[in-house]
Write a protein that holds these residues in place. Sequence first.
Motif, PDB file in Angstrom:
ATOM      1  N   GLN A 196      41.295  -0.633  24.422  1.00 37.02           N
ATOM      2  CA  GLN A 196      41.144  -1.966  23.817  1.00 37.02           C
ATOM      3  C   GLN A 196      40.079  -1.957  22.721  1.00 37.02           C
ATOM      4  O   GLN A 196      39.255  -1.052  22.639  1.00 37.02           O
ATOM      5  CB  GLN A 196      40.666  -2.952  24.866  1.00 37.02           C
ATOM      6  N   HIS A 197      40.098  -3.031  21.931  1.00 38.65           N
ATOM      7  CA  HIS A 197      39.037  -3.203  20.934  1.00 38.65           C
ATOM      8  C   HIS A 197      38.311  -4.526  21.082  1.00 38.65           C
ATOM      9  O   HIS A 197      37.417  -4.830  20.294  1.00 38.65           O
ATOM     10  CB  HIS A 197      39.623  -3.121  19.519  1.00 38.65           C
ATOM     11  N   LYS A 198      38.704  -5.310  22.045  1.00 38.08           N
ATOM     12  CA  LYS A 198      38.123  -6.651  22.207  1.00 38.08           C
ATOM     13  C   LYS A 198      36.665  -6.561  22.637  1.00 38.08           C
ATOM     14  O   LYS A 198      36.349  -5.853  23.600  1.00 38.08           O
ATOM     15  CB  LYS A 198      38.899  -7.424  23.292  1.00 38.08           C
ATOM     16  N   ILE A 199      35.847  -7.292  21.968  1.00 37.78           N
ATOM     17  CA  ILE A 199      34.437  -7.345  22.343  1.00 37.78           C
ATOM     18  C   ILE A 199      33.979  -8.802  22.425  1.00 37.78           C
ATOM     19  O   ILE A 199      34.055  -9.533  21.434  1.00 37.78           O
ATOM     20  CB  ILE A 199      33.544  -6.581  21.339  1.00 37.78           C
ATOM     21  N   TYR A 200      33.535  -9.205  23.588  1.00 40.79           N
ATOM     22  CA  TYR A 200      32.966 -10.549  23.760  1.00 40.79           C
ATOM     23  C   TYR A 200      31.556 -10.381  24.347  1.00 40.79           C
ATOM     24  O   TYR A 200      30.772  -9.633  23.815  1.00 40.79           O
ATOM     25  CB  TYR A 200      33.882 -11.410  24.635  1.00 40.79           C
ATOM     26  N   GLY A 201      31.287 -10.996  25.462  1.00 39.82           N
ATOM     27  CA  GLY A 201      29.941 -10.923  26.035  1.00 39.82           C
ATOM     28  C   GLY A 201      29.689  -9.636  26.815  1.00 39.82           C
ATOM     29  O   GLY A 201      30.583  -8.789  26.972  1.00 39.82           O
ATOM     30  N   ALA A 202      28.460  -9.493  27.341  1.00 42.58           N
ATOM     31  CA  ALA A 202      28.038  -8.250  27.988  1.00 42.58           C
ATOM     32  C   ALA A 202      28.786  -7.984  29.296  1.00 42.58           C
ATOM     33  O   ALA A 202      29.226  -6.860  29.550  1.00 42.58           O
ATOM     34  CB  ALA A 202      26.527  -8.293  28.247  1.00 42.58           C
ATOM     35  N   ALA A 203      28.905  -9.007  30.131  1.00 45.40           N
ATOM     36  CA  ALA A 203      29.578  -8.798  31.422  1.00 45.40           C
ATOM     37  C   ALA A 203      31.053  -8.471  31.188  1.00 45.40           C
ATOM     38  O   ALA A 203      31.620  -7.587  31.846  1.00 45.40           O
ATOM     39  CB  ALA A 203      29.442 -10.047  32.297  1.00 45.40           C
ATOM     40  N   ASP A 204      31.648  -9.175  30.244  1.00 44.71           N
ATOM     41  CA  ASP A 204      33.041  -8.915  29.901  1.00 44.71           C
ATOM     42  C   ASP A 204      33.219  -7.483  29.403  1.00 44.71           C
ATOM     43  O   ASP A 204      34.173  -6.794  29.768  1.00 44.71           O
ATOM     44  CB  ASP A 204      33.478  -9.916  28.817  1.00 44.71           C
TER      45      ASP A 204
ATOM     46  N   PHE F 121      28.960 -15.819  17.382  1.00 45.47           N
ATOM     47  CA  PHE F 121      29.634 -15.595  18.662  1.00 45.47           C
ATOM     48  C   PHE F 121      28.740 -14.772  19.603  1.00 45.47           C
ATOM     49  O   PHE F 121      28.579 -15.105  20.774  1.00 45.47           O
ATOM     50  CB  PHE F 121      30.967 -14.870  18.458  1.00 45.47           C
ATOM     51  N   SER F 122      28.162 -13.713  19.062  1.00 48.20           N
ATOM     52  CA  SER F 122      27.277 -12.883  19.883  1.00 48.20           C
ATOM     53  C   SER F 122      26.091 -13.690  20.394  1.00 48.20           C
ATOM     54  O   SER F 122      25.719 -13.621  21.564  1.00 48.20           O
ATOM     55  CB  SER F 122      26.766 -11.682  19.069  1.00 48.20           C
ATOM     56  N   GLU F 123      25.503 -14.451  19.480  1.00 51.19           N
ATOM     57  CA  GLU F 123      24.356 -15.296  19.875  1.00 51.19           C
ATOM     58  C   GLU F 123      24.773 -16.261  20.981  1.00 51.19           C
ATOM     59  O   GLU F 123      24.024 -16.500  21.938  1.00 51.19           O
ATOM     60  CB  GLU F 123      23.887 -16.092  18.645  1.00 51.19           C
ATOM     61  N   THR F 124      25.974 -16.782  20.854  1.00 51.29           N
ATOM     62  CA  THR F 124      26.437 -17.806  21.799  1.00 51.29           C
ATOM     63  C   THR F 124      26.748 -17.210  23.168  1.00 51.29           C
ATOM     64  O   THR F 124      26.418 -17.802  24.200  1.00 51.29           O
ATOM     65  CB  THR F 124      27.665 -18.518  21.223  1.00 51.29           C
ATOM     66  N   TYR F 125      27.398 -16.060  23.198  1.00 52.39           N
ATOM     67  CA  TYR F 125      27.686 -15.439  24.505  1.00 52.39           C
ATOM     68  C   TYR F 125      26.382 -15.241  25.279  1.00 52.39           C
ATOM     69  O   TYR F 125      26.303 -15.495  26.481  1.00 52.39           O
ATOM     70  CB  TYR F 125      28.375 -14.077  24.336  1.00 52.39           C
ATOM     71  N   TYR F 127      23.600 -16.834  24.849  1.00 52.09           N
ATOM     72  CA  TYR F 127      23.029 -18.144  25.183  1.00 52.09           C
ATOM     73  C   TYR F 127      23.688 -18.710  26.437  1.00 52.09           C
ATOM     74  O   TYR F 127      23.013 -19.215  27.340  1.00 52.09           O
ATOM     75  CB  TYR F 127      23.223 -19.087  23.991  1.00 52.09           C
ATOM     76  N   LEU F 128      24.998 -18.624  26.497  1.00 47.74           N
ATOM     77  CA  LEU F 128      25.718 -19.141  27.666  1.00 47.74           C
ATOM     78  C   LEU F 128      25.316 -18.371  28.923  1.00 47.74           C
ATOM     79  O   LEU F 128      25.194 -18.939  30.009  1.00 47.74           O
ATOM     80  CB  LEU F 128      27.228 -19.030  27.456  1.00 47.74           C
ATOM     81  N   ASP F 129      25.104 -17.091  28.752  1.00 46.24           N
ATOM     82  CA  ASP F 129      24.677 -16.272  29.871  1.00 46.24           C
ATOM     83  C   ASP F 129      23.288 -16.699  30.328  1.00 46.24           C
ATOM     84  O   ASP F 129      23.018 -16.808  31.525  1.00 46.24           O
ATOM     85  CB  ASP F 129      24.673 -14.808  29.431  1.00 46.24           C
ATOM     86  N   ASP F 130      22.402 -16.960  29.367  1.00 44.34           N
ATOM     87  CA  ASP F 130      21.056 -17.422  29.716  1.00 44.34           C
ATOM     88  C   ASP F 130      21.105 -18.758  30.447  1.00 44.34           C
ATOM     89  O   ASP F 130      20.317 -19.002  31.361  1.00 44.34           O
ATOM     90  CB  ASP F 130      20.214 -17.592  28.441  1.00 44.34           C
ATOM     91  N   LEU F 131      22.024 -19.621  30.050  1.00 46.56           N
ATOM     92  CA  LEU F 131      22.127 -20.948  30.670  1.00 46.56           C
ATOM     93  C   LEU F 131      22.737 -20.882  32.055  1.00 46.56           C
ATOM     94  O   LEU F 131      22.737 -21.870  32.772  1.00 46.56           O
ATOM     95  CB  LEU F 131      23.000 -21.872  29.816  1.00 46.56           C
ATOM     96  N   ILE F 133      25.826 -20.784  32.783  1.00 48.27           N
ATOM     97  CA  ILE F 133      27.052 -21.586  32.862  1.00 48.27           C
ATOM     98  C   ILE F 133      28.050 -20.809  33.726  1.00 48.27           C
ATOM     99  O   ILE F 133      28.207 -19.595  33.542  1.00 48.27           O
ATOM    100  CB  ILE F 133      27.611 -21.839  31.449  1.00 48.27           C
ATOM    101  N   PRO F 134      28.698 -21.499  34.660  1.00 48.52           N
ATOM    102  CA  PRO F 134      29.545 -20.802  35.642  1.00 48.52           C
ATOM    103  C   PRO F 134      30.495 -19.774  35.018  1.00 48.52           C
ATOM    104  O   PRO F 134      30.544 -18.635  35.430  1.00 48.52           O
ATOM    105  CB  PRO F 134      30.335 -21.948  36.277  1.00 48.52           C
ATOM    106  N   ASN F 135      31.223 -20.193  34.005  1.00 50.88           N
ATOM    107  CA  ASN F 135      32.224 -19.304  33.430  1.00 50.88           C
ATOM    108  C   ASN F 135      31.729 -18.590  32.178  1.00 50.88           C
ATOM    109  O   ASN F 135      32.537 -18.184  31.335  1.00 50.88           O
ATOM    110  CB  ASN F 135      33.509 -20.082  33.124  1.00 50.88           C
ATOM    111  N   ALA F 136      30.416 -18.432  32.061  1.00 49.67           N
ATOM    112  CA  ALA F 136      29.852 -17.863  30.832  1.00 49.67           C
ATOM    113  C   ALA F 136      30.517 -16.550  30.456  1.00 49.67           C
ATOM    114  O   ALA F 136      30.798 -16.288  29.289  1.00 49.67           O
ATOM    115  CB  ALA F 136      28.346 -17.661  30.985  1.00 49.67           C
TER     116      ALA F 136
END
Lengths: 248, 248, 248, 248, 248, 248
Positions: A196-204, F121-125, F127-131, F133-136
């Motif tokens: 894959q090439h998808k990159i979102y957040g760290a846990a993902d 997007f990176s900043e936001t991911y 941020y959501l993780d810091d908050l 948020i359940p589905n961050a």
Amino acid sequence: MQLHLSTWPEIETYLQTSTGIIFPIGSTEQHGPTGLIGTDAICAEVISKGVAEATGALVGPTINVGMALHHTAFPGSISFKPSTLILLIRDYVSSLAKYGFTKFYFINGHGGNIATLKAAFSETYAYLDDLKIPNADRVQCQIGNWFMCGSVYKLAKELYGDQEGSHATPSEVALTQFAYPEAIKKAPLSEEVSHQHKIYGAADFRRRFPDGRMGSNPDLATPEHGQKFYELAVKELSNSYLEFLSAE
Amino acid sequence: MQLHLSTWPEIETYLQTSTGIIFPIGSTEQHGPTGLIGTDAICAEVISKGVAEATGALVGPTINVGMALHHTAFPGSISFKPSTLILLIRDYVSSLAKYGFTKFYFINGHGGNIATLKAAFSETYAYLDDLKIPNADRVQCQIGNWFMCGSVYKLAKELYGDQEGSHATPSEVALTQFAYPEAIKKAPLSEEVSHQHKIYGAADFRRRFPDGRMGSNPDLATPEHGQKFYELAVKELSNSYLEFLSAE
Amino acid sequence: MQLHLSTWPEIETYLQTSTGIIFPIGSTEQHGPTGLIGTDAICAEVISKGVAEATGALVGPTINVGMALHHTAFPGSISFKPSTLILLIRDYVSSLAKYGFTKFYFINGHGGNIATLKAAFSETYAYLDDLKIPNADRVQCQIGNWFMCGSVYKLAKELYGDQEGSHATPSEVALTQFAYPEAIKKAPLSEEVSHQHKIYGAADFRRRFPDGRMGSNPDLATPEHGQKFYELAVKELSNSYLEFLSAE
Amino acid sequence: MQLHLSTWPEIETYLQTSTGIIFPIGSTEQHGPTGLIGTDAICAEVISKGVAEATGALVGPTINVGMALHHTAFPGSISFKPSTLILLIRDYVSSLAKYGFTKFYFINGHGGNIATLKAAFSETYAYLDDLKIPNADRVQCQIGNWFMCGSVYKLAKELYGDQEGSHATPSEVALTQFAYPEAIKKAPLSEEVSHQHKIYGAADFRRRFPDGRMGSNPDLATPEHGQKFYELAVKELSNSYLEFLSAE
Amino acid sequence: MQLHLSTWPEIETYLQTSTGIIFPIGSTEQHGPTGLIGTDAICAEVISKGVAEATGALVGPTINVGMALHHTAFPGSISFKPSTLILLIRDYVSSLAKYGFTKFYFINGHGGNIATLKAAFSETYAYLDDLKIPNADRVQCQIGNWFMCGSVYKLAKELYGDQEGSHATPSEVALTQFAYPEAIKKAPLSEEVSHQHKIYGAADFRRRFPDGRMGSNPDLATPEHGQKFYELAVKELSNSYLEFLSAE
Amino acid sequence: MQLHLSTWPEIETYLQTSTGIIFPIGSTEQHGPTGLIGTDAICAEVISKGVAEATGALVGPTINVGMALHHTAFPGSISFKPSTLILLIRDYVSSLAKYGFTKFYFINGHGGNIATLKAAFSETYAYLDDLKIPNADRVQCQIGNWFMCGSVYKLAKELYGDQEGSHATPSEVALTQFAYPEAIKKAPLSEEVSHQHKIYGAADFRRRFPDGRMGSNPDLATPEHGQKFYELAVKELSNSYLEFLSAE
């Protein structure tokens, strides 16, 4: 010529013949089970020094940490928030623009830096304009991604085909093996690796790429390959830098 | 053990026996007519590596730029604004605290960093607490200023007396000569040099200290002196680091 | 002369003979079982008024809250983040620098403010320079810590020896007793008190120093001692301010 | 009960019966040729202490500087940028909310603070929610503008009619005369005074209101009037505070 | 004349006869069970276009999101933090002030925007002054709240009396029905509705106002009413804008 | 389904079947002598509405201003600083993520937005993780650049060849002509137009591209072309959105 190994009068002299400077920018992030955490910074640094030697350019100290938030579910990764990296670039460039530097060339080892660097350049041009720095409208920043050099890309394809992947690649691992042969790491690699090439957040990211590799087989890397990549990148980026310097 | 020459599984393993990490922090700033612009980063880096070897500590990549706004009337100096450096430290420490690191030891080569580092530590403790990181209340940051080690100070006094001064000092120049003998610079130094200690803005600094030195005579430096300073600093800071690690 | 009890034409007149101003800066933080939460601000304020009377200086309104994040596990403590305090100082100094003020003397009652204040000064000098304020390169900020005056330190040693400690000290408590004799508090103090000096985050601080004191015995304080501390601090800081004013 | 004259155990006790606190907030800004620069802070402070006495409320230290950017073309005025004041309020409220305070009542002496305070409250509620502070959704902030109390307004109208104006008003000057009779200033006032209400930037403000007054005749003020204003404001705001405390 | 439907040479020409621009600013927030989430933006936009037609003014693109943090416990609401909205306004105004625009008129559809807008204006005037924009001291920003127009208020009182309420009001719903008759929504409304005006955080808001309405009965709204509100608001705000334009 | 024309209960219902939302994002910037300043926002908006209709997606209000600092030497252009746009995106996404939205699809009309959006997007991911948020860790953001759709690119090549250029292109102008036939502009275009691609600061941009076009001939545009581009983009981005929705 290295900024860190120069004196201020030497920089004053340098500015009489060139207003260009190269900054290596990497990242401090996981590179799979066998890749070095410093891979991106190491690659950027050794290539930058090669380019500086080849072109007579001044090279600044390596920016060792970059935008690697998506790698921060792996121990050892360090990342700037994009908003922090923007300020870092603004501070670097504005410090030097006041002395007359106008051409900032960032030799980059990490794909994840590109977007934030570009955002930072825009932020910085406007900042310099706000400060009314004399040559504000002549300041130019450019990114040279060594891993996107045509010749590098071609060689990687020849040597590794699909196993090059897109993170913890054999090409970048090879280059670090060339630079630090004493730090070549071995570990069993799972045969399965996500392409894959998808990159979102760290846990993902960690869910998608459990051992940190993105479609790559770094076992293919050798120091000899690394030397070739080094030479190709230095040559291509030297030309790119000189073109950047002489362009309007 | 260098973070940049390690893999993420190695860091995972390291964390099972130690939660400490050393960061060299320097500056990119003028050091008089003959001192290297990278002096503070170079000193911090070589000593950090020495301490890491002596203690088995992990050492992170060098923070090459620091808070040197007062040096920015000399070409080549780069400085963070304090507010930027605070964010950098926050990002470094919070990235690593999430993996379980709790002891952050900054081996510092630049007096001008101290105040901002301390402010950054306070900002960071509160940030970690806000993030509800599990071990937030166990995170500790400490500065080890190599140039303020008792043994270093004593040797500098013996060797240079009043000519040690307080910026572009023979002791730090000596250490860079030991580290980079190929980059020893010579230039005529004016005999007159201000012995003030006042530091305000950049233009004011240059008026007070026209060639960048503060009361120092870097001509007295030798690589042999540098080696001695190196050994003293490594020894003293190794003890300091181990004490920090084991302290509650 | 107090800024708050002056009119703007009076300030215009004052600026014709002096461009100096004193700001008391304290903190709003726990001072042990018997020390006042306003201790640091009270001390800074009364001494500042004394210095202003002795020297003819203008004194601005007290900065009542400082950097006291490590005290925020005790009810009643209020703290700025360092990044907030930096902006506060920037706003104060830049507001006044536009009218021609150049000498900013902060009489400080709280050790925890020092690092952030110094960082703020650097940030502010650069800010003023960016704004192209006419006299930007003449603006100077200085801290006068009353509790670090030589004469104060000596008296505290004489009166209290090791029981002076380093927070909620009898010397500062005495000074508040002199200033507010109606607010002298009594409470049983545990004989055991930690003599550590380590300061990290808020929860850690409370673990180390359960009742808020750091090695001190505030029971030794008397209003008469307070008056002596007051007189010594006013004298020493008056000299320091005048020297600062007349220095280049 | 004053926070600054209390100990932390006293605050811990106070919280068992009340979670409310009053903060006086003023400004440091020109008030015409005869009005004190501290007028808004002085008024807020004395009234706050009166309200605290009348209601048993805890009163925090005075916020002496506010949002007065439009007054910064007159020497002596100090202003926060709105973005700074927002952070200040966030830091104050979040420090105290962690101990259980939920009712924050700001007795305000400066119209120019109102908009920024309201913005700061919104920013702060969201910040507390982000921090997951236990009682975040119970925190309430309210402004009590003494100069907008119905009884105050009525008396000002009776005493001064149209000459009350809207800045450097006789009512606020009277209150400062009551509080600081030793600091009553006299100076010739031009008969002409603009009755506009438009407020934009600082230079524009000074063009419209050359001596700083907005439609007011502060010569009408007397300390006796001041006492009446004080009594009316204390009474009305005490009721307002108690209502705020008991409201859901 | 709409900015979005103009070319840059047309704007250059426009600036020769007028330096004014109108920005509609609304919000994206719940408006009760039947009100549109875009209500405030829709109202501001249609009225702004009406005013622009009536006066020949230039109208910029609608600011669709505002300060609505207290509505964010209802799905679909989006809010800026006040600190973000301040930067947005600063960027809008400073972009255009550089071309010579000086009169910025914000036609506002949301009460919750007012405080932050005013704070933003102050921040922006100071920013323009810092940037040394030629006409910085001529830049003026003003808010025109359509729902606070005297004629609008009077009609709402006549038509709805107490059932107008203060959020999700029949008057604003009517206006959206006039603008988007195809999007008229019906849903059962509880007869009970709180007539409070207290607004704190988001969770608190939802507790007080469970279906989102504040004392209103939007069932009374009709598209015909909406047209009347539209006409009244356009007329009154057109006069207000022209007065703003011609005022010093 | 438009967010602005929906009620909050409708959004609550929508979330039961989809957690996706589309945001059109454009820019307010010069598009040469005949292109509309709103071109990028208009294109993004009409295509987004088309995609929403085709897929049943919810579409949010248009983000009318983007990162266009390099266009700000042409009257009428408005730009966010990248740092502001990052905060805007953070506020949008975090507002909605709290309700359960996880798939944010930005249909983008402006190349200059891409880098900053990705940084945001990176900043936001994070941020959501810091908050917390359940589905961050399920939140995903993606950009759909209509002008980079394969089918769009192909048609533009066929219709315009090299005269498509890279800014103020006939394809985007055509799309606005289709959307707003009443706003088709004509003006003489110089035959000479730079075919460079270099973009640095605003003054530099205007020097390189004096009338604002980058290698384009917008005279070739027709509303009929515009309709074709619209249809191709809607089709391709609808597929892209649905794929994004269903992907893990």
